[in-house]
Design a protein around this motif. Structure first.
Motif, PDB file in Angstrom:
ATOM      1  N   UNK A  19     -51.379 -32.292 -14.176  1.00 10.36           N
ATOM      2  CA  UNK A  19     -52.616 -31.353 -14.271  1.00 10.36           C
ATOM      3  C   UNK A  19     -53.202 -31.857 -15.589  1.00 10.36           C
ATOM      4  N   UNK A  20     -52.844 -32.675 -16.402  1.00  6.73           N
ATOM      5  CA  UNK A  20     -53.479 -33.115 -17.631  1.00  6.73           C
ATOM      6  C   UNK A  20     -53.823 -34.448 -17.188  1.00  6.73           C
ATOM      7  N   UNK A  21     -54.996 -34.772 -16.311  1.00  5.59           N
ATOM      8  CA  UNK A  21     -54.964 -36.201 -15.671  1.00  5.59           C
ATOM      9  C   UNK A  21     -55.947 -37.029 -16.883  1.00  5.59           C
ATOM     10  N   UNK A  22     -56.738 -36.380 -17.602  1.00  8.29           N
ATOM     11  CA  UNK A  22     -57.592 -37.150 -18.619  1.00  8.29           C
ATOM     12  C   UNK A  22     -56.800 -37.868 -19.489  1.00  8.29           C
ATOM     13  N   UNK A  23     -56.978 -39.321 -19.376  1.00  8.57           N
ATOM     14  CA  UNK A  23     -56.301 -40.282 -19.714  1.00  8.57           C
ATOM     15  C   UNK A  23     -56.475 -40.202 -21.303  1.00  8.57           C
ATOM     16  N   UNK A  24     -57.535 -39.632 -21.848  1.00  2.00           N
ATOM     17  CA  UNK A  24     -57.694 -39.650 -23.542  1.00  2.00           C
ATOM     18  C   UNK A  24     -56.554 -38.477 -23.832  1.00  2.00           C
ATOM     19  N   UNK A  25     -56.704 -37.373 -23.339  1.00  2.00           N
ATOM     20  CA  UNK A  25     -55.905 -36.432 -23.735  1.00  2.00           C
ATOM     21  C   UNK A  25     -54.421 -36.825 -23.450  1.00  2.00           C
ATOM     22  N   UNK A  26     -54.045 -37.401 -22.518  1.00  2.50           N
ATOM     23  CA  UNK A  26     -52.712 -37.673 -22.337  1.00  2.50           C
ATOM     24  C   UNK A  26     -52.314 -38.848 -23.478  1.00  2.50           C
ATOM     25  N   UNK A  27     -53.230 -39.711 -23.962  1.00  4.45           N
ATOM     26  CA  UNK A  27     -52.964 -40.486 -25.039  1.00  4.45           C
ATOM     27  C   UNK A  27     -52.719 -39.813 -26.282  1.00  4.45           C
ATOM     28  N   UNK A  28     -53.427 -38.545 -26.429  1.00  3.79           N
ATOM     29  CA  UNK A  28     -53.040 -37.849 -27.570  1.00  3.79           C
ATOM     30  C   UNK A  28     -51.865 -37.274 -27.546  1.00  3.79           C
ATOM     31  N   UNK A  29     -51.290 -37.036 -26.477  1.00  2.15           N
ATOM     32  CA  UNK A  29     -50.137 -36.399 -26.230  1.00  2.15           C
ATOM     33  C   UNK A  29     -48.956 -37.311 -26.497  1.00  2.15           C
ATOM     34  N   UNK A  30     -49.200 -38.594 -26.016  1.00  2.00           N
ATOM     35  CA  UNK A  30     -48.174 -39.560 -26.268  1.00  2.00           C
ATOM     36  C   UNK A  30     -48.300 -39.853 -27.790  1.00  2.00           C
ATOM     37  N   UNK A  31     -49.306 -40.053 -28.371  1.00  2.00           N
ATOM     38  CA  UNK A  31     -49.145 -40.164 -29.697  1.00  2.00           C
ATOM     39  C   UNK A  31     -48.615 -38.920 -30.638  1.00  2.00           C
ATOM     40  N   UNK A  32     -48.593 -37.904 -30.253  1.00  2.00           N
ATOM     41  CA  UNK A  32     -48.215 -36.643 -30.691  1.00  2.00           C
ATOM     42  C   UNK A  32     -46.603 -36.743 -30.536  1.00  2.00           C
ATOM     43  N   UNK A  33     -46.365 -37.145 -29.535  1.00  7.37           N
ATOM     44  CA  UNK A  33     -44.742 -37.388 -29.032  1.00  7.37           C
ATOM     45  C   UNK A  33     -44.300 -38.530 -30.030  1.00  7.37           C
ATOM     46  N   UNK A 254     -37.776 -26.910 -35.036  1.00  8.75           N
ATOM     47  CA  UNK A 254     -39.091 -27.046 -34.083  1.00  8.75           C
ATOM     48  C   UNK A 254     -40.294 -27.395 -35.156  1.00  8.75           C
ATOM     49  N   UNK A 255     -40.196 -27.001 -36.279  1.00  8.25           N
ATOM     50  CA  UNK A 255     -41.351 -27.269 -37.117  1.00  8.25           C
ATOM     51  C   UNK A 255     -42.089 -28.711 -37.281  1.00  8.25           C
ATOM     52  N   UNK A 256     -41.155 -29.716 -37.444  1.00 10.23           N
ATOM     53  CA  UNK A 256     -41.891 -31.181 -37.281  1.00 10.23           C
ATOM     54  C   UNK A 256     -42.580 -31.336 -35.977  1.00 10.23           C
ATOM     55  N   UNK A 257     -41.993 -30.910 -34.736  1.00  8.28           N
ATOM     56  CA  UNK A 257     -42.829 -31.128 -33.619  1.00  8.28           C
ATOM     57  C   UNK A 257     -43.943 -30.243 -33.456  1.00  8.28           C
ATOM     58  N   UNK A 258     -43.884 -28.895 -34.023  1.00  6.02           N
ATOM     59  CA  UNK A 258     -45.164 -28.238 -33.998  1.00  6.02           C
ATOM     60  C   UNK A 258     -46.322 -28.907 -35.019  1.00  6.02           C
ATOM     61  N   UNK A 259     -45.724 -29.443 -36.102  1.00  3.39           N
ATOM     62  CA  UNK A 259     -46.506 -29.995 -37.109  1.00  3.39           C
ATOM     63  C   UNK A 259     -47.210 -31.267 -36.427  1.00  3.39           C
ATOM     64  N   UNK A 260     -46.571 -32.147 -35.803  1.00  5.13           N
ATOM     65  CA  UNK A 260     -46.781 -33.488 -35.245  1.00  5.13           C
ATOM     66  C   UNK A 260     -47.744 -33.150 -34.113  1.00  5.13           C
ATOM     67  N   UNK A 261     -47.726 -31.855 -33.343  1.00 10.32           N
ATOM     68  CA  UNK A 261     -48.530 -31.595 -32.174  1.00 10.32           C
ATOM     69  C   UNK A 261     -49.917 -31.173 -32.904  1.00 10.32           C
ATOM     70  N   UNK A 262     -49.895 -30.463 -33.966  1.00 13.30           N
ATOM     71  CA  UNK A 262     -50.945 -29.922 -34.324  1.00 13.30           C
ATOM     72  C   UNK A 262     -51.875 -31.006 -35.168  1.00 13.30           C
ATOM     73  N   UNK A 263     -50.968 -31.766 -36.148  1.00 15.34           N
ATOM     74  CA  UNK A 263     -51.960 -32.644 -36.843  1.00 15.34           C
ATOM     75  C   UNK A 263     -52.287 -34.054 -36.254  1.00 15.34           C
ATOM     76  N   UNK A 264     -51.848 -34.146 -34.835  1.00 13.80           N
ATOM     77  CA  UNK A 264     -52.147 -35.624 -33.922  1.00 13.80           C
ATOM     78  C   UNK A 264     -53.605 -34.962 -33.302  1.00 13.80           C
ATOM     79  N   UNK A 265     -53.418 -33.769 -32.507  1.00 14.46           N
ATOM     80  CA  UNK A 265     -54.533 -33.246 -31.958  1.00 14.46           C
ATOM     81  C   UNK A 265     -55.725 -32.479 -32.921  1.00 14.46           C
ATOM     82  N   UNK A 271     -63.019 -34.784 -34.199  1.00 15.72           N
ATOM     83  CA  UNK A 271     -63.890 -35.889 -33.925  1.00 15.72           C
ATOM     84  C   UNK A 271     -64.786 -35.570 -32.870  1.00 15.72           C
ATOM     85  N   UNK A 272     -64.331 -34.799 -31.772  1.00 11.10           N
ATOM     86  CA  UNK A 272     -65.134 -34.593 -30.605  1.00 11.10           C
ATOM     87  C   UNK A 272     -66.384 -33.578 -30.956  1.00 11.10           C
TER      88      UNK A 272
END
Ligand SMILES: Nc1ncnc2c1ncn2[C@@H]1O[C@H](COP(=O)(O)OP(=O)(O)OP(=O)(O)O)[C@@H](O)[C@H]1O
Ligand SMILES: [Mg+2]
Lengths: 309, 252
Positions: A19-33, A254-265, A271-272
């Motif tokens: 459901x998140x087909x936009x490759x750019x968004x998917x890229x951000x999600x991968x980097x967040x991971x 959970x903290x590091x994962x939340x932080x990683x998601x927030x500060x990657x996104x 920028x947008x």
């Protein structure tokens, strides 16, 4: 309630590329991971044993280079190069641990910074091995049987598996006598020693596991971007990791994962919408606000709110 | 048997301990008393490996402890508490005690990461033991509370629980009653007796003479880094050197 919440989260994570087909968004999600694994790894040291490593990018970079070199030069499979990268970084963590943890505190911070500096210099100057500042292009994508994980969608699942495995590893560690020993050293070292906790052993163990996880993240990064250069050792990576851990909540799972998601996104979102100067300003203001209003991090604050209600 | 032989510790020009020798008979409550600065805490630090003596040695059942790290000494069953309140501040009472149980666990890194079933049994056992110890020191009603938020007297009980969790054969208590009310001290005295009756040896540093004389089997008196008297409580109370040492320090 919690269980159904977790099931929904798992379902969302498993179906996300559909459901998140936009490759750019998917890229951000991968980097967040990938940053999520890094933040988890730093959190073991910073959050649980209380030691600040400001050279964590070094373990990340060692993992990235190890994996890239093994697959490029020796044509090893990614699946062997990944654990090898974690092992190489873990070995570096062991050396740093033996060297620096006898002194601890500020000295540990200094040694980790210098270590990252040295490794970065090696990567720039050892032309024969690393190709210097030009870096190593053409790192192959992982192969899984007949498939090559070169699409973002496929790589997403690889990173998701890595995040899940790292979280599980951290959870088990923290819930064991080993994790309790880590926390005891953070809380009161002499008391910990008085009940038989071997300081050196557990601090070195934390450094090894932490560095190993960071090395694994480095390998994932190398085979995702397919390019490794001395930039992987940049100090800003380390700073980003520290921000993620501290903002998300150090010493929580959970903290590091939340932080990683927030500060990657967040930087991507900014920028947008605005120019570079405004991005930095907004980023800075948000950090100050977080430190001011949630000094212990997002996750501990949420936990406190839920407990009160 | 714990034996201290001719131990000397110097801090710069100060001789904190100056040729101290004594033995602690197994199964007894042995107290170390003496005026402020007599060297009592220094003796504890030397026995438990927090300080290296400049001379002499400490042995337990004939094996040398001097030179070992504190954690290795704890592994041999010699466990101490600290004069200044010392808990794991951000942890709950029961989690404090669970850290104390470190040596009762066996799980290593690989087992933990693989999540072996045997581990779950071990964790269950450790949790039960922790609860028993919390109960023993009388903190069941505080079980889940954060240690640093407890009143002072109860923090000292947490410390006692942490030390007991380490399974001491010899337990060294540095002023466990300091700053406590009389009833609280009564509780601590009772606990110390029960600990001894369960087979442990207790070495106690305490300024409260009523408590010391009430529970000790043997009393050792330190003054200026030397042992000036040793014997049963009644004999110590009547000992002229002891009386002089205490009067001297009281008038100073
Ligand atoms: N780390 C240190 N550095 C320098 N001097 C010290 C140190 N520790 C203790 N001393 C000195 O050694 C002597 C013995 O101190 P110690 O703490 O052993 O006394 P104590 O009998 O425990 O006293 P108190 O009843 O006040 O606790 C004192 O003169 C003290 O000032
Ligand atoms: Mg003292």
């Amino acid at each position: 309630m919690r269980r159904s919440g977790r099931a929904v989260a798992a379902l969302l994570a498993l179906t996300l590329p559909f459901w998140l087909a936009n490759p750019y968004v998917l890229h951000v999600v991968i980097m967040a991971g990938i940053f999520g694994v890094l933040a988890l790894s730093l959190n073991l040291l910073l959050g649980y044993t209380g030691q600040l490593s400001l050279g964590h990018a070094a373990f990340f970079g060692i993992g990235a280079y190890t994996s890239a070199l093994l697959t490029l030069r020796l044509e090893w499979s990614f699946w062997v190069a990944l654990p090898a990268a974690a092992t190489a970084a873990g070995l570096a963590g062991w050396c740093i641990g033996r060297l620096a943890l006898k002194l601890r505190g500020a000295y540990f911070v200094l040694v980790t910074i210098s270590f990252a500096g040295v490794v970065s210099l090696v990567s720039i100057n050892w032309m024969d091995l690393t190709n210097g500042p030009l870096g190593l292009p053409g790192v192959p994508p992982p192969e899984l049987g007949p498939w090559s994980l070169r699409t973002k969608r496929a790589y997403y699942y690889l990173v998701l598996a890595a995040v899940a495995a790292s979280s599980l590893a951290c959870k088990r560690l923290v819930g064991s006598r080993i994790g309790r020993a880590f926390v005891a050293l953070r809380e009161n070292e002499s008391l910990a020693e008085s009940v038989g906790v071997d300081v050196t052993h557990y601090l070195v163990l934390a450094a090894v596991v932490s560095a190993g996880l960071a090395g694994m993240a480095g390998s994932l990064y190398a085979h995702y971007t397919r390019f490794v250069s001395p930039e992987v050792f940049l100090f800003t990576y380390t700073v980003t990791m520290v921000i993620m851990v501290v903002a998300g909540g150090k010493g929580t799972l959970a903290g590091p994962l939340v932080g990683a998601g927030l500060f990657t996104a967040l930087p991507e979102a900014l920028r947008a919408v605005t120019s570079w100067q405004w991005q930095m300003l907004a980023y800075g203001v948000l950090l100050v606000l977080l430190v001011f209003f949630l000094p212990r991090g997002i996750v501990p604050a949420l936990t406190a709110v839920r407990r009160r209600s | 048997m714990l034996a201290v032989r001719d131990v000397a510790v110097r801090f710069g020009g100060v001789a904190a301990l100056d040729g101290v020798s004594f033995e602690v008979r197994p199964g007894t409550i042995t107290s170390v008393i003496g005026p402020n600065g007599a060297g009592k805490t220094t003796a504890f630090n030397t026995i438990t490996g927090y300080l290296r003596p400049t001379r002499g040695e400490v042995t337990y059942d004939g094996a040398r402890l001097t030179g070992l790290r504190p954690s290795a000494i704890a592994r041999r069953g010699i466990v101490r508490t600290f004069q200044r309140t010392s808990v794991f501040p951000a942890l709950s009472v029961v989690d404090n005690v669970r850290v104390g149980l470190h040596l009762s666990g066996t799980a290593g890194l690989l087992e933990v990461l693989l999540g072996r079933r045997r581990l779950r049994d071990e964790e269950t056992r450790l949790a039960r033991q922790a609860d028993e110890i919390v109960e023993f020191v009388g903190l069941r009603h505080r079980r889940a509370e954060i240690a640093s938020e407890l009143p002072y007297g109860e923090q000292r009980l947490v410390e006692l629980g942490v030390a007991l969790a380490a399974g001491p054969r010899v337990l060294l208590l540095d002023e466990p009653g300091a700053g406590m009310s009389a009833p609280e001290k009564g509780v601590v005295s009772g606990l110390i007796r029960r600990i001894r009756d369960q087979g442990a040896t207790v070495l106690l540093v305490e300024h409260d003479m009523r408590m010391v004389m009430g529970i000790s089997d043997t009393v050792i008196v330190l003054n200026g880094g030397r042992v000036i008297a040793e014997g049963a409580p009644a004999a110590i109370q009547a000992h002229p050197d002891v009386i002089r040492a205490y009067l001297g320090s009281a008038s100073a």
